[in-house]
Design an enzyme around this catalytic site. Structure first.
Site, short mmCIF file in Angstrom:
data_model
loop_
_atom_site.label_atom_id
_atom_site.label_comp_id
_atom_site.label_asym_id
_atom_site.label_seq_id
_atom_site.Cartn_x
_atom_site.Cartn_y
_atom_site.Cartn_z
N LYS A 185 166.21 57.07 114.17
CA LYS A 185 166.82 56.04 113.55
C LYS A 185 167.45 55.90 112.49
O LYS A 185 168.14 57.00 112.13
CB LYS A 185 165.42 54.67 112.27
CG LYS A 185 164.37 54.43 113.13
CD LYS A 185 164.80 53.29 114.06
CE LYS A 185 163.82 52.17 113.97
NZ LYS A 185 162.83 52.49 115.93
C1 LIG Z 1 162.31 45.94 115.85
C2 LIG Z 1 161.21 47.00 115.21
N1 LIG Z 1 160.24 46.61 115.36
C3 LIG Z 1 159.49 47.22 115.08
C4 LIG Z 1 159.52 48.67 115.26
C5 LIG Z 1 158.51 49.55 115.17
O1 LIG Z 1 158.19 50.39 114.07
P1 LIG Z 1 157.77 51.50 114.64
O2 LIG Z 1 158.24 52.58 115.29
O3 LIG Z 1 157.70 53.01 112.85
O4 LIG Z 1 156.58 51.76 113.91
C6 LIG Z 1 161.07 48.81 115.92
C7 LIG Z 1 160.55 51.10 116.09
O5 LIG Z 1 161.04 51.57 117.33
C8 LIG Z 1 161.93 48.78 115.82
O6 LIG Z 1 162.34 48.47 116.56
#
Ligand SMILES: Cc1ncc(COP(=O)(O)O)c(C=O)c1O
Length: 376
Positions: A185
């Site tokens: 990110k």
């Molecule tokens: C659009 C979107 N939503 C949700 C997530 C979930 O985040 P995490 O991987 O921190 O749980 C991500 C990231 O991977 C994402 O790109």
């Protein structure tokens, strides 16, 4: 041919992050320490949001944001099928149903008109996703929500640094908005996430639910609601604070690399590049995703690029066509034609702030060679 391997993503981490993490380790207070509130305040201030609650992942943040807007068993939540699977999964966590609607072919975000057509008597909330960091049309979603008495939670996991046409940062409109801090990110804490919020009451609810339902003024053993362990450690928060210090520079690096890609790939027949923003909108650059020409074999292109030392991946697959969603909800091909077409042709190219012009040029020339059918 160059033998340098070019990775898909690479975090920017340095001595500041190292020092910050070591300081917390030496303090002995590894979780629920002072860095948590400091990080939340600094993050909220950067966006111009009144409050923020840090959590263990973007997914955890989505879960708590949906609970905060009142999503319950049996509700429907309208969302995009062109997203990372976590946005839809978080709806399922509450035994609610993700109702997909097709996307806008230009922005690749949920299409407000398609979302409006999907509203039913069971709809409780909208969950727009700012996909690939492009600001979703929140004015349209807010109007739709107001007309139908719906809540809104925003998936801004890919959109740190994005700005709406009215000058507000994505995440600062007052709807709970969720950011993710996984290592690919714009800002990373390894794993982590944060929910930006407009009011203290919602912050207190989320702070409690991330910490096993404990209320702030009660003893350790008394829990007045159902909660989870979605805490973010002080080590992660300290790294997040250090990352915030260099955020502008990292976002600028991503904008620079995106511009280099545009120059290197522009004019290629049939290749669709990420759309330009309109007016004062700004994309929070997260990935550089191109759609291959119709008829090109996308999965073969990924393999051929790998053989040439360039990492890439199909990004994103349509959620409704994943096995779990097909089996649980009976989804089939053809339901969301724009999403399915884009998902079948999209490929994420290497993209990180430190990428050099030479690396971008190399990716572009390898991609051109692959599309022209050149042998590896
Ligand atoms: C659009 C979107 N939503 C949700 C997530 C979930 O985040 P995490 O991987 O921190 O749980 C991500 C990231 O991977 C994402 O790109």
């Amino acid at each position: 041919m160059s033998s340098e391997q070019i990775p898909l993503a690479k975090p920017v981490l340095g001595e500041a992050e190292e020092r910050a993490a070591v300081e917390v380790l030496r303090s002995g207070q590894l979780s629920l320490g002072p860095r948590l509130a400091e990080f939340e305040r600094a993050f909220a201030a950067r966006l111009g949001a009144p409050f923020a609650s840090a959590v263990s992942s973007g997914t955890a943040g989505l879960h708590l944001a949906l609970r905060a807007v009142g999503v319950q068993d049996g509700d429907e939540v309208i969302t995009s099928p062109f997203s990372f699977v976590a946005s839809a999964n978080a709806v399922v966590f509450e035994r609610a149903r993700p109702v997909f609607a097709d996307i806008d072919p230009r922005t690749l975000n949920l299409d407000p008109q398609a979302a409006a057509a999907a509203v039913s008597a069971r709809t409780r909330a909208l969950l727009p996703v700012h996909i690939f960091g492009y600001p979703a049309d929140m004015e349209a979603f807010e109007a739709l929500a107001a007309r139908n008495g719906l809540g809104i939670a925003e998936d801004a996991c890919e959109a740190l640094g994005a700005r709406h046409g009215d000058g507000r940062e994505v995440g600062a409109r007052g709807n709970p908005a969720v950011f993710g801090f996984y290592a690919n990110k714009q800002l990373t804490t390894g794993e982590g996430g944060i929910v930006t919020l407009a009011d203290l009451e919602t912050k207190e609810r989320i702070d409690s639910e991330r910490n096993q339902g404990r209320s702030p003024d009660m003893g350790w053993l008394d829990h007045d609601r159902l909660g989870f362990n979605y805490r973010l450690s002080d080590i992660a928060c300290a790294i997040g604070l250090a990352q915030l210090q260099r955020l502008e520079e990292m976002l600028e690096g991503r904008r620079r690399v995106a511009a280099l890609y545009r120059e290197a790939l522009g004019g290629h027949d049939g290749l669709t590049l990420p759309c330009e923003t309109l007016g004062s909108e700004r994309r929070g650059w997260f990935v550089f995703v191109v759609q291959l020409p119709r008829g090109a074999d996308r999965d073969e292109a990924v393999r051929a690029l790998a053989a040439r030392g360039v990492q890439s991946k199909p990004y994103l697959p349509a959620i409704h066509l994943m096995s779990f969603y097909r089996e649980r909800y009976g989804h089939r091909e053809g339901e969301f034609p724009v999403c399915e077409d884009v998902a079948a042709r999209s490929i994420a190219l290497p993209f990180f702030p430190q990428m050099s012009e030479g690396q971008v040029d190399r990716v572009a020339s390898e991609l051109r060679a692959v599309l022209a059918g050149a042998p590896a």
